[in-house]
Design an enzyme around this catalytic site. Sequence first.
Site, PDB file in Angstrom:
ATOM      1  CG  ASN A   1      -3.459  -2.421   7.171  1.00  0.00           C
ATOM      2  OD1 ASN A   1      -3.298  -2.046   5.999  1.00  0.00           O
ATOM      3  ND2 ASN A   1      -4.560  -3.021   7.578  1.00  0.00           N
TER       4      ASN A   1
ATOM      5  NE  ARG B   1      -2.204  -5.788   7.236  1.00  0.00           N
ATOM      6  CZ  ARG B   1      -3.362  -6.240   6.814  1.00  0.00           C
ATOM      7  NH1 ARG B   1      -3.958  -7.242   7.463  1.00  0.00           N
ATOM      8  NH2 ARG B   1      -3.953  -5.733   5.750  1.00  0.00           N
TER       9      ARG B   1
ATOM     10  CE  LYS C   1      -3.839  -2.290   2.448  1.00  0.00           C
ATOM     11  NZ  LYS C   1      -4.717  -2.255   3.643  1.00  0.00           N
TER      12      LYS C   1
ATOM     13  NE  ARG D   1      -6.264 -12.068   4.872  1.00  0.00           N
ATOM     14  CZ  ARG D   1      -6.943 -10.923   4.996  1.00  0.00           C
ATOM     15  NH1 ARG D   1      -6.850  -9.984   4.043  1.00  0.00           N
ATOM     16  NH2 ARG D   1      -7.685 -10.687   6.034  1.00  0.00           N
TER      17      ARG D   1
ATOM     18  CG  HIS E   1      -5.397  -6.089  -0.339  1.00  0.00           C
ATOM     19  ND1 HIS E   1      -6.572  -6.275   0.341  1.00  0.00           N
ATOM     20  CD2 HIS E   1      -5.506  -6.828  -1.470  1.00  0.00           C
ATOM     21  CE1 HIS E   1      -7.361  -7.073  -0.362  1.00  0.00           C
ATOM     22  NE2 HIS E   1      -6.732  -7.425  -1.470  1.00  0.00           N
TER      23      HIS E   1
ATOM     24  CD  GLU F   1      -9.122  -8.732  -3.609  1.00  0.00           C
ATOM     25  OE1 GLU F   1      -7.974  -9.184  -3.443  1.00  0.00           O
ATOM     26  OE2 GLU F   1      -9.896  -8.462  -2.673  1.00  0.00           O
TER      27      GLU F   1
ATOM     28  CE1 TYR G   1      -9.530  -2.827   1.091  1.00  0.00           C
ATOM     29  CE2 TYR G   1      -8.710  -0.793   0.163  1.00  0.00           C
ATOM     30  CZ  TYR G   1      -8.485  -1.965   0.830  1.00  0.00           C
ATOM     31  OH  TYR G   1      -7.210  -2.295   1.259  1.00  0.00           O
TER      32      TYR G   1
ATOM     33  CG  PHE H   1     -13.047   1.565   8.336  1.00  0.00           C
ATOM     34  CD1 PHE H   1     -12.651   1.037   7.117  1.00  0.00           C
ATOM     35  CD2 PHE H   1     -13.802   0.767   9.181  1.00  0.00           C
ATOM     36  CE1 PHE H   1     -12.995  -0.249   6.734  1.00  0.00           C
ATOM     37  CE2 PHE H   1     -14.142  -0.537   8.814  1.00  0.00           C
ATOM     38  CZ  PHE H   1     -13.745  -1.033   7.587  1.00  0.00           C
TER      39      PHE H   1
ATOM     40  CB  THR I   1      -7.194  -6.021   9.945  1.00  0.00           C
ATOM     41  OG1 THR I   1      -7.766  -7.130   9.252  1.00  0.00           O
ATOM     42  CG2 THR I   1      -7.497  -4.733   9.213  1.00  0.00           C
TER      43      THR I   1
HETATM   44  P1  ATP Z   1      -7.033  -5.577   3.382  1.00  0.00           P
HETATM   45  O1  ATP Z   1      -8.376  -5.842   2.723  1.00  0.00           O
HETATM   46  O2  ATP Z   1      -6.550  -4.167   3.165  1.00  0.00           O
HETATM   47  O3  ATP Z   1      -6.035  -6.626   3.034  1.00  0.00           O
HETATM   48  P2  ATP Z   1      -7.937  -6.858   5.737  1.00  0.00           P
HETATM   49  O4  ATP Z   1      -8.524  -7.858   4.818  1.00  0.00           O
HETATM   50  O5  ATP Z   1      -7.013  -7.343   6.794  1.00  0.00           O
HETATM   51  O6  ATP Z   1      -7.192  -5.718   4.958  1.00  0.00           O
HETATM   52  P3  ATP Z   1     -10.523  -5.633   5.892  1.00  0.00           P
HETATM   53  O7  ATP Z   1     -11.516  -6.001   6.919  1.00  0.00           O
HETATM   54  O8  ATP Z   1     -10.720  -6.096   4.494  1.00  0.00           O
HETATM   55  O9  ATP Z   1      -9.084  -6.028   6.440  1.00  0.00           O
HETATM   56  O10 ATP Z   1     -10.424  -4.034   5.900  1.00  0.00           O
HETATM   57  C1  ATP Z   1      -9.834  -3.347   4.804  1.00  0.00           C
HETATM   58  C2  ATP Z   1      -8.997  -2.218   5.358  1.00  0.00           C
HETATM   59  O11 ATP Z   1      -9.852  -1.302   6.025  1.00  0.00           O
HETATM   60  C3  ATP Z   1      -7.992  -2.655   6.421  1.00  0.00           C
HETATM   61  O12 ATP Z   1      -6.753  -2.999   5.852  1.00  0.00           O
HETATM   62  C4  ATP Z   1      -7.871  -1.423   7.281  1.00  0.00           C
HETATM   63  O13 ATP Z   1      -6.938  -0.511   6.740  1.00  0.00           O
HETATM   64  C5  ATP Z   1      -9.234  -0.799   7.179  1.00  0.00           C
HETATM   65  N1  ATP Z   1     -10.059  -1.137   8.335  1.00  0.00           N
HETATM   66  C6  ATP Z   1     -10.717  -2.293   8.569  1.00  0.00           C
HETATM   67  N2  ATP Z   1     -11.380  -2.282   9.726  1.00  0.00           N
HETATM   68  C7  ATP Z   1     -11.134  -1.063  10.244  1.00  0.00           C
HETATM   69  C8  ATP Z   1     -11.544  -0.400  11.445  1.00  0.00           C
HETATM   70  N3  ATP Z   1     -12.331  -1.015  12.341  1.00  0.00           N
HETATM   71  N4  ATP Z   1     -11.089   0.855  11.657  1.00  0.00           N
HETATM   72  C9  ATP Z   1     -10.280   1.481  10.780  1.00  0.00           C
HETATM   73  N5  ATP Z   1      -9.871   0.915   9.623  1.00  0.00           N
HETATM   74  C10 ATP Z   1     -10.284  -0.329   9.358  1.00  0.00           C
HETATM   75 MG    MG Z   2      -9.713  -7.316   3.167  1.00  0.00          MG
END
Ligand code: ATP
Ligand code: MG
Length: 135
Positions: A113, A103, A9, A86, A116, A127, A49, A57, A92
């Site tokens: 973080n 992370r 990212k 993962r 992705h 994707e 997303y 968020f 996350t």
């Molecule tokens: P990514 O999809 O980016 O790989 P992830 O799958 O671990 O991350 P997701 O639940 O898909 O997590 O959330 C996508 C992104 O949204 C996260 O990487 C994080 O930056 C943000 N995010 C998720 N949950 C929260 C939250 N509760 N507060 C703030 N930001 C959040």
């Molecule tokens: Mg995700």
Amino acid sequence: MRRTLVIAKPDAVERRLVGEIVRRLEQKGLRLVAAELRMIGAETAAAHYAEHEGKAFYSDLISFITRSPSFVMVVEGPEDTWKIVRAMMGPTDPAEAPPGTIRGDFGTEMTENLVHGSDGAEAATREISLFFPGL
Ligand code: ATP
Ligand code: MG
């Protein structure tokens, strides 16, 4: 599904951590199939997303992912490579990510973080075609 989408990212690119992230993936035994440093536009970010639209968020997430270039990769390995990636990323929230994960080793913030990774075989397929149509 042996391929998955990985994004280093904007924070990872800004902090010069792309090489470190690619090194870890390659050292694990995974292979790059495609990779490009590119700006993720608002439209692509919204499609990527979509599942988070409406969440508190969401706007921070879109602003972050579109603020500067990301290094977008397709990575290949054994069946369910998405699971391996993962595990290497960690949870996350970097505060919960153990040392040894990307992370856990480099992040402190939920939004910034670093990486992705697709969270399943269907997500990987969707994707990869969003970012690398025709691959
Ligand atoms: P990514 O999809 O980016 O790989 P992830 O799958 O671990 O991350 P997701 O639940 O898909 O997590 O959330 C996508 C992104 O949204 C996260 O990487 C994080 O930056 C943000 N995010 C998720 N949950 C929260 C939250 N509760 N507060 C703030 N930001 C959040
Ligand atoms: Mg995700």
